[in-house]
Write an enzyme that holds these catalytic residues in place. Structure first.
Site, PDB file in Angstrom:
ATOM      1  N   LYS A 199       0.842  -1.203   0.000  1.00 50.85           N
ATOM      2  CA  LYS A 199       0.000   0.000   0.000  1.00 50.85           C
ATOM      3  C   LYS A 199       0.874   1.250   0.000  1.00 50.85           C
ATOM      4  O   LYS A 199       0.668   2.164  -0.778  1.00 50.85           O
ATOM      5  CB  LYS A 199      -0.927  -0.043   1.214  1.00 50.85           C
ATOM      6  CG  LYS A 199      -1.842   1.162   1.310  1.00 50.85           C
ATOM      7  CD  LYS A 199      -2.828   1.044   2.465  1.00 50.85           C
ATOM      8  CE  LYS A 199      -3.546   2.364   2.643  1.00 50.85           C
ATOM      9  NZ  LYS A 199      -4.497   2.369   3.757  1.00 50.85           N
ATOM     10  N   GLU A 205      10.426  -4.704   4.573  1.00 50.05           N
ATOM     11  CA  GLU A 205      10.504  -6.121   4.203  1.00 50.05           C
ATOM     12  C   GLU A 205      10.215  -6.288   2.706  1.00 50.05           C
ATOM     13  O   GLU A 205      10.947  -6.975   1.978  1.00 50.05           O
ATOM     14  CB  GLU A 205       9.474  -6.950   4.994  1.00 50.05           C
ATOM     15  CG  GLU A 205       9.755  -7.076   6.475  1.00 50.05           C
ATOM     16  CD  GLU A 205       9.061  -5.997   7.295  1.00 50.05           C
ATOM     17  OE1 GLU A 205       8.805  -4.890   6.776  1.00 50.05           O
ATOM     18  OE2 GLU A 205       8.784  -6.264   8.484  1.00 50.05           O
ATOM     19  N   GLY A 259      -4.913  -1.845   4.830  1.00 50.37           N
ATOM     20  CA  GLY A 259      -4.143  -2.990   4.330  1.00 50.37           C
ATOM     21  C   GLY A 259      -4.844  -4.316   4.584  1.00 50.37           C
ATOM     22  O   GLY A 259      -4.952  -5.170   3.696  1.00 50.37           O
ATOM     23  N   ARG A 260      -5.358  -4.496   5.811  1.00 53.67           N
ATOM     24  CA  ARG A 260      -5.969  -5.788   6.154  1.00 53.67           C
ATOM     25  C   ARG A 260      -7.372  -5.947   5.566  1.00 53.67           C
ATOM     26  O   ARG A 260      -8.018  -6.968   5.771  1.00 53.67           O
ATOM     27  CB  ARG A 260      -5.975  -5.969   7.678  1.00 53.67           C
ATOM     28  CG  ARG A 260      -6.631  -4.837   8.451  1.00 53.67           C
ATOM     29  CD  ARG A 260      -6.303  -4.919   9.936  1.00 53.67           C
ATOM     30  NE  ARG A 260      -6.759  -3.762  10.696  1.00 53.67           N
ATOM     31  CZ  ARG A 260      -6.086  -2.630  10.837  1.00 53.67           C
ATOM     32  NH1 ARG A 260      -4.920  -2.492  10.251  1.00 53.67           N
ATOM     33  NH2 ARG A 260      -6.567  -1.636  11.568  1.00 53.67           N
ATOM     34  N   GLU A 345      -5.075  -6.579  14.702  1.00 54.65           N
ATOM     35  CA  GLU A 345      -4.556  -5.267  14.296  1.00 54.65           C
ATOM     36  C   GLU A 345      -5.675  -4.226  14.359  1.00 54.65           C
ATOM     37  O   GLU A 345      -5.421  -3.039  14.559  1.00 54.65           O
ATOM     38  CB  GLU A 345      -3.962  -5.335  12.872  1.00 54.65           C
ATOM     39  CG  GLU A 345      -2.946  -4.238  12.595  1.00 54.65           C
ATOM     40  CD  GLU A 345      -2.145  -4.445  11.315  1.00 54.65           C
ATOM     41  OE1 GLU A 345      -0.923  -4.669  11.394  1.00 54.65           O
ATOM     42  OE2 GLU A 345      -2.747  -4.377  10.227  1.00 54.65           O
ATOM     43  N   HIS A 376      -5.092 -32.848  17.248  1.00 55.00           N
ATOM     44  CA  HIS A 376      -3.948 -33.661  17.671  1.00 55.00           C
ATOM     45  C   HIS A 376      -2.799 -32.792  18.149  1.00 55.00           C
ATOM     46  O   HIS A 376      -1.656 -33.239  18.232  1.00 55.00           O
ATOM     47  CB  HIS A 376      -3.504 -34.561  16.517  1.00 55.00           C
ATOM     48  CG  HIS A 376      -4.601 -35.500  16.105  1.00 55.00           C
ATOM     49  ND1 HIS A 376      -4.792 -36.723  16.711  1.00 55.00           N
ATOM     50  CD2 HIS A 376      -5.601 -35.358  15.207  1.00 55.00           C
ATOM     51  CE1 HIS A 376      -5.858 -37.305  16.168  1.00 55.00           C
ATOM     52  NE2 HIS A 376      -6.368 -36.492  15.256  1.00 55.00           N
ATOM     53  N   LYS A 490       9.036  -0.793  14.162  1.00 59.83           N
ATOM     54  CA  LYS A 490       9.622  -0.432  12.858  1.00 59.83           C
ATOM     55  C   LYS A 490      10.684   0.649  13.053  1.00 59.83           C
ATOM     56  O   LYS A 490      11.777   0.580  12.489  1.00 59.83           O
ATOM     57  CB  LYS A 490       8.544   0.131  11.926  1.00 59.83           C
ATOM     58  CG  LYS A 490       7.577  -0.859  11.357  1.00 59.83           C
ATOM     59  CD  LYS A 490       6.736  -0.146  10.279  1.00 59.83           C
ATOM     60  CE  LYS A 490       5.455  -0.872   9.985  1.00 59.83           C
ATOM     61  NZ  LYS A 490       4.563  -0.128   9.109  1.00 59.83           N
TER      62      LYS A 490
HETATM   63  O1  LIG Z   1       1.038  -2.729   2.234  1.00 60.53           O
HETATM   64  P1  LIG Z   1       2.140  -2.141   3.043  1.00 60.53           P
HETATM   65  O2  LIG Z   1       2.110  -0.638   3.035  1.00 60.53           O
HETATM   66  O3  LIG Z   1       3.476  -2.665   2.589  1.00 60.53           O
HETATM   67  O4  LIG Z   1       1.924  -2.563   4.542  1.00 60.53           O
HETATM   68  C1  LIG Z   1       1.935  -3.896   4.924  1.00 60.53           C
HETATM   69  C2  LIG Z   1       1.335  -4.101   6.284  1.00 60.53           C
HETATM   70  O5  LIG Z   1       2.057  -3.373   7.254  1.00 60.53           O
HETATM   71  C3  LIG Z   1       1.168  -2.901   8.265  1.00 60.53           C
HETATM   72  O6  LIG Z   1       1.112  -1.533   8.203  1.00 60.53           O
HETATM   73  C4  LIG Z   1       1.608  -3.304   9.617  1.00 60.53           C
HETATM   74  O7  LIG Z   1       2.979  -3.153   9.776  1.00 60.53           O
HETATM   75  C5  LIG Z   1      -0.176  -3.538   7.933  1.00 60.53           C
HETATM   76  O8  LIG Z   1      -1.241  -2.823   8.408  1.00 60.53           O
HETATM   77  C6  LIG Z   1      -0.089  -3.647   6.450  1.00 60.53           C
HETATM   78  O9  LIG Z   1      -1.017  -4.553   5.961  1.00 60.53           O
END
Ligand SMILES: O=P(O)(O)OC[C@H]1O[C@](O)(CO)[C@@H](O)[C@@H]1O
Length: 529
Positions: A199, A205, A259-260, A345, A376, A490
């Site tokens: 987003k 990452e 995002g979620r 979240e 199990h 972060k």
């Molecule tokens: O889509 P982005 O901006 O890379 O964010 C990834 C995820 O990181 C978050 O902000 C949490 O760190 C989530 O809410 C989001 O889905």
């Protein structure tokens, strides 16, 4: 919201009846404590709710203004107050003739235009007209994203495996090099398309993995091939372009999609590549049907509302700390992880919308695994441990393998048996006097049942839970749509990186300094400054 209603709920919970006695007293309990909507059955009869406690919870919902708040969300009001944003994942599945205004502009035509664009792209990848740099079709697609830019498409792609007739899909999220390396090891760069999904297009990452993937591809095919092998999904179109992605391969969405909550947007591109445009539209249509149900059904029969009221009863009335998500559906193996982000979240908050400390416990710990595997593993604690953990089961009437129908019968029998064991337990005399074999019983469960896990049903199940989270947040008066709690870690990681790299002295506590020393093998622990 009046304090009296919370007090009513808590008082009623303090004298909650044994669930078994409720079944003995009322032969019709299943009929009266279950509801149908959008083709889904919710059975909440195996909880300690009574007519009286349900009425108190419904009063609470009305006093909390759930209906007004719901309508404010659907019409695009700025309900995410800490980020000054509308919350309109529902607009992503709204009918083409709907009008939903954000800052005076109808967003629905933009949504449909973007949907058509990314579905056309998905079909072209599937058909081979969008091809690799050598002109041949892609056989593999790697989605690079994390959190909402990973869990939704990964979970839904897995869930809809029987509808998967496009290229193979892979998902890389973790910055741990193992994730990228283990994925790429199996792949041929000449046949691989990458989707960079973020987003913000700043998530470290994702950017790190995307950079390494780009390097891997360029090393094998040359720099000129990169354009043909990358596309992007983001709200930050300029940043995608700066990464070197061509404008016709960038698929946008909007800041009013969390995002979620984004799998319905172009973040769903990997799903569309896997299952095709028609199935993706069915997925959206399923969610739309659940939206309509949530918007129009009376609260007493409203599935997301009932699910939320049961959640609040368990969390605030009875003080249960967790909820287990137990799909008896192997293809929902990432469902608990997906709902974990959606729920924790959203509702892992400790201040109200006004910034005051909350007066009630908010979101529970959410965890789970598909049945029968979980049976199990951790069900031992659920049946005989000292905490009561409400269990939320999911089950289809039909599987996708008619030739293996006996498996599905066994799956259903196991699901029903677990709920019965939780309810009935086993007394000391039934256990032959052996206390180790006693099950206390009276442990709550609910079940969401559906005909078959097809694309529309998948859409309904997610939308059902989204609206449940929304309703719980409305009852707790918290903002479900920000996620400030992920920020501090972060920031500290960014500050610690030069320390880990040995470029800076440890500006930290002695534990962090000692660990840096151990992990980087530099001998004596750097001293905190
Ligand atoms: O889509 P982005 O901006 O890379 O964010 C990834 C995820 O990181 C978050 O902000 C949490 O760190 C989530 O809410 C989001 O889905």
């Amino acid at each position: 919201m009046s304090q009296t209603d919370w007090t009513d709920v808590k008082n009623l919970a303090a004298s909650a009846p044994d669930i078994r006695s409720l079944f003995t007293a009322d032969a019709d309990r299943f009929t009266r404590f279950s509801a149908h909507g959008a083709g889904i059955l919710l059975d909440y009869s195996k909880t300690s709710l009574t007519d009286e406690s349900l009425a108190a919870l419904l009063r609470l919902a009305r006093e909390a203004g759930v209906e007004t708040k719901r309508d404010a969300m659907f019409t695009g009001e700025i309900i995410n107050i800490t980020e000054q944003r509308a919350v309109l994942h529902t607009a992503l599945r709204a009918p083409a003739n709907a009008s939903i205004l954000v800052a005076g502009r109808n967003v629905v035509p933009d949504v449909w235009e973007t949907l058509d664009r990314f579905l056309t792209f998905a079909e072209a990848v599937r058909g081979g007209s969008i091809a690799a740099s050598d002109g041949k079709a892609f056989t593999d697609v790697v989605n690079i994203g994390i959190g909402g830019s990973d869990l939704g498409p990964a979970m839904v792609t897995g869930a809809l495996a029987p509808y998967h007739d496009g290229p193979h899909l892979h998902f890389v999220s973790n910055v741990d090099s193992a994730h990228l390396a283990d994925t790429l090891r199996e792949l041929d760069p000449a046949r691989t398309l990458f989707i960079v999904a973020s987003k913000t297009f700043t998530t470290v990452e994702t950017m790190t993995n995307a950079g390494s993937a780009r390097h891997w591809l360029a090393k094998a095919l040359g720099e000129d091939a990169v354009g043909a092998h990358f596309c992007a999904v983001s709200t930050a179109l300029d940043k995608c372009a700066a990464f070197g992605i061509a404008p016709d391969r960038i698929f946008g969405f909007w800041d009013w999609v969390g995002g979620r909550y984004s799998v319905w947007s172009s973040v769903g591109l990997p799903v569309a590549i896997a299952i095709g445009a028609t199935n993706f539209r069915a997925f959206l249509a399923g969610a739309r049907e659940m939206d309509e149900h949530f918007r129009t059904a009376p609260l007493e029969q409203n599935l997301p509302v009932l699910l939320a009221l049961v959640g609040v009863w368990h969390r605030d009335g009875l003080g249960y700390p967790a909820r287990a998500i137990l799909p008896y559906d192997q293809r929902l193996s990432r469902f608990a992880a997906y709902l974990q982000q959606l729920d924790m979240e959203s509702n892992g908050k400790r201040v109200t919308r006004e910034g005051e400390p909350v007066a009630h416990a908010t979101g529970p710990l959410v965890f789970g695994e598909p049945g029968t595997n979980g049976q199990h593993a951790f069900y031992q604690l659920i049946h005989q441990g000292t905490d009561v953990i409400p269990c939320e089961f999911y089950i289809a009437a039909q599987g996708h393998e008619p030739e293996l129908a006996a498996h599905h019968d066994l799956l259903i029998a196991n699901c029903l048996a677990q709920m019965q064991a939780l309810l009935l337990g086993r007394t000391l005399s039934e256990a032959g006097g052996n206390p180790h074999r006693v099950f206390p019983g009276n442990r709550p469960s609910l079940v969401t049942a559906y005909e078959k896990l097809d694309p529309a049903t998948m859409g309904k199940l997610i939308a059902l839970y989204e609206h449940r989270v929304f309703t719980e947040a409305a009852l707790w008066n918290i903002n479900a749509f920000d996620q400030w709690g992920v920020e501090l870690g972060k920031e500290l990681a960014t500050r610690l990186l030069p320390v880990v790299e040995g470029k800076q002295k440890a500006a930290a506590d002695s534990s962090t300094a000692g660990l840096v020393s151990f992990l980087r093998g530099s001998g004596a622990a750097p001293q905190p400054v």
